[in-house]
Design a protein around this motif. Sequence first.
Motif, PDB file in Angstrom:
ATOM      1  N   GLN A  94      66.045 149.624 104.389  1.00  0.00           N
ATOM      2  CA  GLN A  94      64.732 149.695 103.718  1.00  0.00           C
ATOM      3  C   GLN A  94      64.853 149.653 102.244  1.00  0.00           C
ATOM      4  O   GLN A  94      64.223 149.000 101.498  1.00  0.00           O
ATOM      5  CB  GLN A  94      63.583 150.547 104.205  1.00  0.00           C
ATOM      6  CG  GLN A  94      63.447 150.502 105.956  1.00  0.00           C
ATOM      7  CD  GLN A  94      62.061 151.316 106.029  1.00  0.00           C
ATOM      8  OE1 GLN A  94      61.382 151.475 105.410  1.00  0.00           O
ATOM      9  NE2 GLN A  94      62.281 151.948 107.259  1.00  0.00           N
ATOM     10  N   GLN A 146      61.875 143.705  94.887  1.00  0.00           N
ATOM     11  CA  GLN A 146      61.690 144.080  93.544  1.00  0.00           C
ATOM     12  C   GLN A 146      62.377 143.343  92.373  1.00  0.00           C
ATOM     13  O   GLN A 146      61.884 142.840  91.483  1.00  0.00           O
ATOM     14  CB  GLN A 146      62.057 145.637  93.145  1.00  0.00           C
ATOM     15  CG  GLN A 146      61.885 146.271  91.929  1.00  0.00           C
ATOM     16  CD  GLN A 146      62.213 147.457  91.647  1.00  0.00           C
ATOM     17  OE1 GLN A 146      63.541 147.803  91.832  1.00  0.00           O
ATOM     18  NE2 GLN A 146      61.605 148.546  91.550  1.00  0.00           N
ATOM     19  N   LEU A 203      54.236 148.124  95.501  1.00  0.00           N
ATOM     20  CA  LEU A 203      55.082 147.140  94.602  1.00  0.00           C
ATOM     21  C   LEU A 203      54.368 146.115  94.213  1.00  0.00           C
ATOM     22  O   LEU A 203      54.129 145.494  93.220  1.00  0.00           O
ATOM     23  CB  LEU A 203      56.437 146.740  95.058  1.00  0.00           C
ATOM     24  CG  LEU A 203      57.310 145.949  94.392  1.00  0.00           C
ATOM     25  CD1 LEU A 203      57.634 146.519  93.047  1.00  0.00           C
ATOM     26  CD2 LEU A 203      58.541 145.687  95.106  1.00  0.00           C
ATOM     27  N   GLN A 208      56.580 150.837 101.008  1.00  0.00           N
ATOM     28  CA  GLN A 208      56.065 151.117  99.785  1.00  0.00           C
ATOM     29  C   GLN A 208      56.210 149.597  99.048  1.00  0.00           C
ATOM     30  O   GLN A 208      55.847 149.527  97.908  1.00  0.00           O
ATOM     31  CB  GLN A 208      57.178 151.755  98.845  1.00  0.00           C
ATOM     32  CG  GLN A 208      57.124 153.421  98.957  1.00  0.00           C
ATOM     33  CD  GLN A 208      57.494 153.589 100.374  1.00  0.00           C
ATOM     34  OE1 GLN A 208      58.425 153.211 100.860  1.00  0.00           O
ATOM     35  NE2 GLN A 208      56.698 154.664 100.960  1.00  0.00           N
ATOM     36  N   LEU A 209      56.242 148.329  99.903  1.00  0.00           N
ATOM     37  CA  LEU A 209      56.328 147.079  99.288  1.00  0.00           C
ATOM     38  C   LEU A 209      54.686 146.725  98.872  1.00  0.00           C
ATOM     39  O   LEU A 209      54.470 146.092  98.075  1.00  0.00           O
ATOM     40  CB  LEU A 209      56.781 146.197 100.256  1.00  0.00           C
ATOM     41  CG  LEU A 209      58.239 145.982 100.425  1.00  0.00           C
ATOM     42  CD1 LEU A 209      58.445 145.183 101.490  1.00  0.00           C
ATOM     43  CD2 LEU A 209      58.988 145.819  99.232  1.00  0.00           C
ATOM     44  N   TYR A 216      63.611 146.728  99.850  1.00  0.00           N
ATOM     45  CA  TYR A 216      62.751 146.961  98.378  1.00  0.00           C
ATOM     46  C   TYR A 216      63.194 146.561  97.183  1.00  0.00           C
ATOM     47  O   TYR A 216      62.752 145.902  96.523  1.00  0.00           O
ATOM     48  CB  TYR A 216      62.485 148.498  98.767  1.00  0.00           C
ATOM     49  CG  TYR A 216      61.410 149.021  97.666  1.00  0.00           C
ATOM     50  CD1 TYR A 216      59.947 148.980  97.661  1.00  0.00           C
ATOM     51  CD2 TYR A 216      62.024 149.294  96.092  1.00  0.00           C
ATOM     52  CE1 TYR A 216      59.171 149.427  96.645  1.00  0.00           C
ATOM     53  CE2 TYR A 216      61.089 149.541  95.035  1.00  0.00           C
ATOM     54  CZ  TYR A 216      59.794 149.493  95.291  1.00  0.00           C
ATOM     55  OH  TYR A 216      58.707 150.171  94.620  1.00  0.00           O
ATOM     56  N   ILE A 219      60.195 149.751 103.094  1.00  0.00           N
ATOM     57  CA  ILE A 219      59.106 148.562 103.395  1.00  0.00           C
ATOM     58  C   ILE A 219      57.817 149.175 103.399  1.00  0.00           C
ATOM     59  O   ILE A 219      57.071 148.235 102.976  1.00  0.00           O
ATOM     60  CB  ILE A 219      59.616 148.086 104.810  1.00  0.00           C
ATOM     61  CG1 ILE A 219      60.926 147.717 105.010  1.00  0.00           C
ATOM     62  CG2 ILE A 219      58.468 147.038 105.104  1.00  0.00           C
ATOM     63  CD1 ILE A 219      61.348 147.115 106.474  1.00  0.00           C
ATOM     64  N   PRO A 239      62.331 154.648  98.291  1.00  0.00           N
ATOM     65  CA  PRO A 239      61.276 153.538  98.716  1.00  0.00           C
ATOM     66  C   PRO A 239      61.820 152.749  99.700  1.00  0.00           C
ATOM     67  O   PRO A 239      63.016 152.730 100.021  1.00  0.00           O
ATOM     68  CB  PRO A 239      61.221 152.646  97.235  1.00  0.00           C
ATOM     69  CG  PRO A 239      62.439 153.162  96.450  1.00  0.00           C
ATOM     70  CD  PRO A 239      62.938 154.770  96.954  1.00  0.00           C
TER      71      PRO A 239
END
Length: 412
Positions: free
Chosen positions: A313, A321, A286, A282-283, A317, A280, A278
């Motif tokens: 990255q 998270q 999230l 996939q932010l 993440y 940036i 995962p």
Amino acid sequence: MTEAATAPGAPQHLRDRARWATTAAGRWSSRLPSTAWDSLLSALLLVNVVTTRPAQELPLPLALTAALTLPLLWRRRAPLTVFGTVAATAFAQWLLGIQLPADVALLVALYAVAAHAGHGRRRYDTLIAAAVVEAGVLLACLRWTTDGAFLTPFVAVTATTVAAAVLGVNVRTTRAYLAAVEDRAVRLEQERERQARLAVAEERTRIAREMHDIVTHNLSVMVALTDAAVYAQHRSPDRATTAMLRISETGRQALTDMRRSLGVLRTDEPDAARHPLPGIAQLAALADQMGAAGLPTRLAVHGPHAHVPATAQLTVYRLVQEALTNTLKHTPAGTHAKVLVRCTTGTVAVEVTDDGPRAPRPAAVPPSGHGIPGMRERAAAYGGTLAAGPLPGGGWGVRTRLLLDSGGAASA
């Protein structure tokens, strides 16, 4: 018996005894030839005296020969003492006017001083010993040369003396070089083992940090979704069903993340099961997940992030998270969060804030917790420092900046 004792299934005490016997045998075999040659030289010179001298003249030459040759058996242990004994005996022989073939023992003793003397002053010891032998050569040539033939035997014996000293120095130098090479090889092997242990410890720490982030985040989201589903199951069954589906999706994502993190430890793990790390990109997912769990999250990413390494990255993440997970766990309902990521050529700045109450959060920085310390370790890997604490206007904030040209980026 040795093969049986060194077999893999043999008891430990038998293997230790066999190893000791092998080592002792090796040391004895390495010392035996030199001792045997010294003993053989002494025996031959004694036999020469016995066979070339009349019986009535034997006692004194035999005693001098024994005094010259027998000390050579200890020339490796105490070269200076042996040389002094042999030199004193040779001088007594010169005073008595007796010529013996055993005078060659003086050259052997000189070689021993040059090859085996101690580390402190062995250079001067060799020069002094060579000077003593050369003085003996001069005295012997002055006393026993005939017909004026002094120069030829003096030069010949002097050359032999120099050769013995040079040979001993060369042997000592070669032995010291080999010892240095062996010591360097041992130190390099130890350094490789230390580096391997450090690599293993670092990998274990990395996996533990990954597992902490994955488990903590997903379990917190699942708990929040479960509470929401229980609350809405009677009033809004549709919302309860949506929450349960989110729980199922979150659980599957957690299993996928764990399989990816632990897959590097298994050689039989298929590559198809390893999903991309995962980052940036996939932010956004999230943020949606946190919003579904009860923490509305606004995401803003400034600047292109295609040039950011995959591991950097992943660090961004995980930092976001963990910060959102802490907010979800330690703030009341109705709290909002904001994530701001700024990407430049050499840095990535991350800022996660919320508008929750300023009351102290017991688990935010626990004495034995791993959340904030793990975030600091991730930031430090890219030359960054992490600041986490209450905001002046209320709420909580986490800020850091990663340097892409630091050691962490290079290793990535």
